[in-house]
Design a protein around this motif. Sequence first.
Motif, PDB file in Angstrom:
ATOM      1  N   LEU A  18      26.683   9.222  49.892  1.00  0.00           N
ATOM      2  CA  LEU A  18      27.173  10.090  48.820  1.00  0.00           C
ATOM      3  C   LEU A  18      26.968  11.563  49.161  1.00  0.00           C
ATOM      4  O   LEU A  18      27.830  12.406  48.879  1.00  0.00           O
ATOM      5  CB  LEU A  18      26.457   9.751  47.510  1.00  0.00           C
ATOM      6  CG  LEU A  18      26.742   8.369  46.915  1.00  0.00           C
ATOM      7  CD1 LEU A  18      25.859   8.127  45.696  1.00  0.00           C
ATOM      8  CD2 LEU A  18      28.212   8.224  46.546  1.00  0.00           C
ATOM      9  N   ILE A  19      25.826  11.875  49.772  1.00  0.00           N
ATOM     10  CA  ILE A  19      25.535  13.273  50.114  1.00  0.00           C
ATOM     11  C   ILE A  19      26.426  13.755  51.254  1.00  0.00           C
ATOM     12  O   ILE A  19      27.018  14.841  51.190  1.00  0.00           O
ATOM     13  CB  ILE A  19      24.045  13.427  50.490  1.00  0.00           C
ATOM     14  CG1 ILE A  19      23.155  13.170  49.271  1.00  0.00           C
ATOM     15  CG2 ILE A  19      23.775  14.817  51.062  1.00  0.00           C
ATOM     16  CD1 ILE A  19      21.669  13.149  49.592  1.00  0.00           C
ATOM     17  N   GLN A  20      26.541  12.964  52.303  1.00  0.00           N
ATOM     18  CA  GLN A  20      27.239  13.408  53.510  1.00  0.00           C
ATOM     19  C   GLN A  20      28.757  13.317  53.407  1.00  0.00           C
ATOM     20  O   GLN A  20      29.466  14.173  53.933  1.00  0.00           O
ATOM     21  CB  GLN A  20      26.755  12.594  54.715  1.00  0.00           C
ATOM     22  CG  GLN A  20      25.306  12.840  55.082  1.00  0.00           C
ATOM     23  CD  GLN A  20      24.886  12.078  56.334  1.00  0.00           C
ATOM     24  OE1 GLN A  20      25.645  11.273  56.872  1.00  0.00           O
ATOM     25  NE2 GLN A  20      23.668  12.340  56.796  1.00  0.00           N
ATOM     26  N   GLU A  21      29.254  12.283  52.745  1.00  0.00           N
ATOM     27  CA  GLU A  21      30.701  12.051  52.745  1.00  0.00           C
ATOM     28  C   GLU A  21      31.391  12.457  51.448  1.00  0.00           C
ATOM     29  O   GLU A  21      32.592  12.729  51.452  1.00  0.00           O
ATOM     30  CB  GLU A  21      30.989  10.571  53.042  1.00  0.00           C
ATOM     31  CG  GLU A  21      30.462  10.094  54.388  1.00  0.00           C
ATOM     32  CD  GLU A  21      31.098  10.845  55.550  1.00  0.00           C
ATOM     33  OE1 GLU A  21      32.316  11.094  55.488  1.00  0.00           O
ATOM     34  OE2 GLU A  21      30.372  11.185  56.512  1.00  0.00           O
ATOM     35  N   ALA A  49      35.636   5.425  53.395  1.00  0.00           N
ATOM     36  CA  ALA A  49      35.011   6.010  54.585  1.00  0.00           C
ATOM     37  C   ALA A  49      36.000   6.252  55.712  1.00  0.00           C
ATOM     38  O   ALA A  49      35.741   7.076  56.597  1.00  0.00           O
ATOM     39  CB  ALA A  49      33.892   5.086  55.080  1.00  0.00           C
ATOM     40  N   THR A  50      37.130   5.556  55.689  1.00  0.00           N
ATOM     41  CA  THR A  50      38.086   5.651  56.802  1.00  0.00           C
ATOM     42  C   THR A  50      39.339   6.455  56.469  1.00  0.00           C
ATOM     43  O   THR A  50      39.971   7.003  57.371  1.00  0.00           O
ATOM     44  CB  THR A  50      38.503   4.237  57.253  1.00  0.00           C
ATOM     45  OG1 THR A  50      39.000   3.497  56.132  1.00  0.00           O
ATOM     46  CG2 THR A  50      37.311   3.501  57.856  1.00  0.00           C
ATOM     47  N   LEU A  51      39.730   6.523  55.204  1.00  0.00           N
ATOM     48  CA  LEU A  51      40.921   7.278  54.804  1.00  0.00           C
ATOM     49  C   LEU A  51      40.514   8.646  54.264  1.00  0.00           C
ATOM     50  O   LEU A  51      39.766   8.744  53.289  1.00  0.00           O
ATOM     51  CB  LEU A  51      41.712   6.511  53.741  1.00  0.00           C
ATOM     52  CG  LEU A  51      42.259   5.136  54.155  1.00  0.00           C
ATOM     53  CD1 LEU A  51      43.024   4.507  52.996  1.00  0.00           C
ATOM     54  CD2 LEU A  51      43.151   5.249  55.392  1.00  0.00           C
ATOM     55  N   PRO A  88      36.492  13.685  49.795  1.00  0.00           N
ATOM     56  CA  PRO A  88      36.731  15.131  49.808  1.00  0.00           C
ATOM     57  C   PRO A  88      36.472  15.743  51.181  1.00  0.00           C
ATOM     58  O   PRO A  88      35.728  15.190  51.998  1.00  0.00           O
ATOM     59  CB  PRO A  88      35.742  15.657  48.769  1.00  0.00           C
ATOM     60  CG  PRO A  88      34.617  14.658  48.796  1.00  0.00           C
ATOM     61  CD  PRO A  88      35.265  13.326  49.051  1.00  0.00           C
ATOM     62  N   SER A  89      37.062  16.875  51.413  1.00  0.00           N
ATOM     63  CA  SER A  89      36.767  17.620  52.632  1.00  0.00           C
ATOM     64  C   SER A  89      35.394  18.261  52.514  1.00  0.00           C
ATOM     65  O   SER A  89      34.818  18.356  51.421  1.00  0.00           O
ATOM     66  CB  SER A  89      37.836  18.706  52.863  1.00  0.00           C
ATOM     67  OG  SER A  89      39.124  18.121  52.972  1.00  0.00           O
ATOM     68  N   PRO A 126      34.656  16.146  44.993  1.00  0.00           N
ATOM     69  CA  PRO A 126      35.585  15.007  44.975  1.00  0.00           C
ATOM     70  C   PRO A 126      36.466  15.020  43.736  1.00  0.00           C
ATOM     71  O   PRO A 126      36.032  15.411  42.642  1.00  0.00           O
ATOM     72  CB  PRO A 126      34.655  13.789  44.996  1.00  0.00           C
ATOM     73  CG  PRO A 126      33.334  14.289  44.514  1.00  0.00           C
ATOM     74  CD  PRO A 126      33.251  15.708  44.971  1.00  0.00           C
ATOM     75  N   SER A 127      37.717  14.600  43.912  1.00  0.00           N
ATOM     76  CA  SER A 127      38.657  14.553  42.801  1.00  0.00           C
ATOM     77  C   SER A 127      38.385  13.332  41.930  1.00  0.00           C
ATOM     78  O   SER A 127      37.599  12.447  42.287  1.00  0.00           O
ATOM     79  CB  SER A 127      40.084  14.492  43.340  1.00  0.00           C
ATOM     80  OG  SER A 127      40.303  13.262  44.037  1.00  0.00           O
ATOM     81  N   ARG A 128      39.061  13.275  40.785  1.00  0.00           N
ATOM     82  CA  ARG A 128      38.897  12.133  39.889  1.00  0.00           C
ATOM     83  C   ARG A 128      39.365  10.841  40.550  1.00  0.00           C
ATOM     84  O   ARG A 128      38.751   9.787  40.374  1.00  0.00           O
ATOM     85  CB  ARG A 128      39.676  12.365  38.602  1.00  0.00           C
ATOM     86  CG  ARG A 128      39.084  13.460  37.709  1.00  0.00           C
ATOM     87  CD  ARG A 128      39.838  13.533  36.388  1.00  0.00           C
ATOM     88  NE  ARG A 128      39.252  14.543  35.499  1.00  0.00           N
ATOM     89  CZ  ARG A 128      39.715  14.787  34.268  1.00  0.00           C
ATOM     90  NH1 ARG A 128      40.766  14.116  33.800  1.00  0.00           N
ATOM     91  NH2 ARG A 128      39.132  15.706  33.527  1.00  0.00           N
TER      92      ARG A 128
END
Length: 571
Positions: free
Chosen positions: A60-63, A121-123, A128-129, A134-136
Amino acid sequence: MANTNAQQQSHSELALAESQTTEDIDPKRGGWITFPFITVGVMGLTIASSGWVSNLIVYLIQEFNVKSVDAAQISSIVNGCNSLFPIAGAVVADSLFGCFSVITFSSVVSLLGIILLTLTATLHSLRPSEGETPSRLQLGVLYSALTLASIGLGGTRFTIATMGADQLAKAKDQGVFFNWYFFTLYMASIVSFTAIVYVQDSVGWGLGFGLCIATNAVGLAVFLAGKRYYRLVKPKGSPFISLARVLVATICKWKLVLVSSQTQSNRSSYYYAKTEVSKLPSSAPSSSFRFLNRAALQTEGDIRPDGSIAKPWRLCTVEQVEDFKTLLRLFPLWSSGIFLSTPIGVQISLTILQALTMDRHVGPHFQIPAGSFLVFSLLSTPIAISIADRFLPSTWIKLTGHSPTPLQRIGLGHVLNIMSMAGSALVESRRLHVVRSHHLEDQTVSSVVPMSALWLAVPLAIVGVGEAFHFPGQVSLYYQEFPVPLRSTATAMIALLIAIGFYMSTAVIDFVRKVTGWLPDNINQGRMDYVFWMLVVIGVGNFGYYLVCAMLYKYQNVGSDYENQEVQDEE
């Protein structure tokens, strides 16, 4: 704490298996031929579930760019669900569909959840960048994945052990099965906390979650391959329903005047099952929690001409009422376990945040993933259990003259839990001292504090040893003190306790963040050591509450069992 969940179900599942009647046993099915299929199923499903749970905070923190404390909060909620959903899974399996159907459906749901998590994790469009919120849609997909994976875990955690015991008719064989079941569970969890987490941190999240997909699929496939050998026990109805009936019947008859149960004529006003009169002392409802006796009080229209109950939700047997009372007597002891589990939930979340800021290198080339530090607790629990089972009884007898009771084991777990929180406070105080001496207060969380993260292993190992005493002690107490028809709920009581503990840990962290400045987003600027000292104070107060409950509680079944054990030990 999560690693104790399977261990806690041993006694209750064994009781459920031993209570099967002869008509449930098909001699043409079951037996040890089913063992490899169930064991591989347990191994695959556990590696998969532990693989995505163990490193969730870091992911959650990194990605997803979630703030550190918020990530810890989300992880606590997910862990709470992972402990709460198995209760629903066990109830559904017992009352409606049976173990095999629930395990199969839940394994598929778990697989779908992990596939969805792997897609995040792959798409790139599903996460978020760097630096963005992160978007809804991205959060919706993430939370949907976590929900599906948690539901899938809930449907397998309890039911697969029950189904394994259903395949064996002899209590001795069931005991051997549970030993191997626990061994498999612990080994699978260790693989997840080490190998899977290492792949996620060092190679890639997609491959790490992909391995979880593979192990889930293999476990499900092997489990299904053994279907033709399984003995499928028909659902017998959930014991929770009878508890609800007592409560509803009491409310429906609240205005009725209770009659004394001391005379034979008045006892006939209460409803007894055909076989329960000989089981109950003096064949009369007890005077404790007397208001519940209304649920067994017969009124016009409650009984059919053949003697059966016409309105099950308006009339219960005396035995069902007494079973409900037994649970009420155990409730104070059970409630003391909530604030025993809550500090562990806080410690699990905050320890990962500490590890992320510390030097995790072992040697010049290997770095321990932050999510793998919980393996120290995971390892210390089974080691402590094996040592305690071998040496504690004889040592305790030499010191006190009798075997350790479940309440004494639970009390020792309370003390070790307090010591662990104090250890975490001291380690954090030292970490903050190093932060200030190197002027790292304003650095990002990812900046490495020149202090070995292996110091975190000490309090984690202590809390693991504590779990080896208080969780098995609670299961032993509930198993022996619960009414026989309700012994299968003992594990559910522990799971519910763990779930509430995780939710309470989330509430505690949220409260501390709102009222104090101890837990900012950059923990180098906070006072996390104060949080741990607060848990020490809460633990000491809760231990005092537990001691009062333990002194007031009177054993109903454990006492005689331990007296017999003392005689055997002396011989």
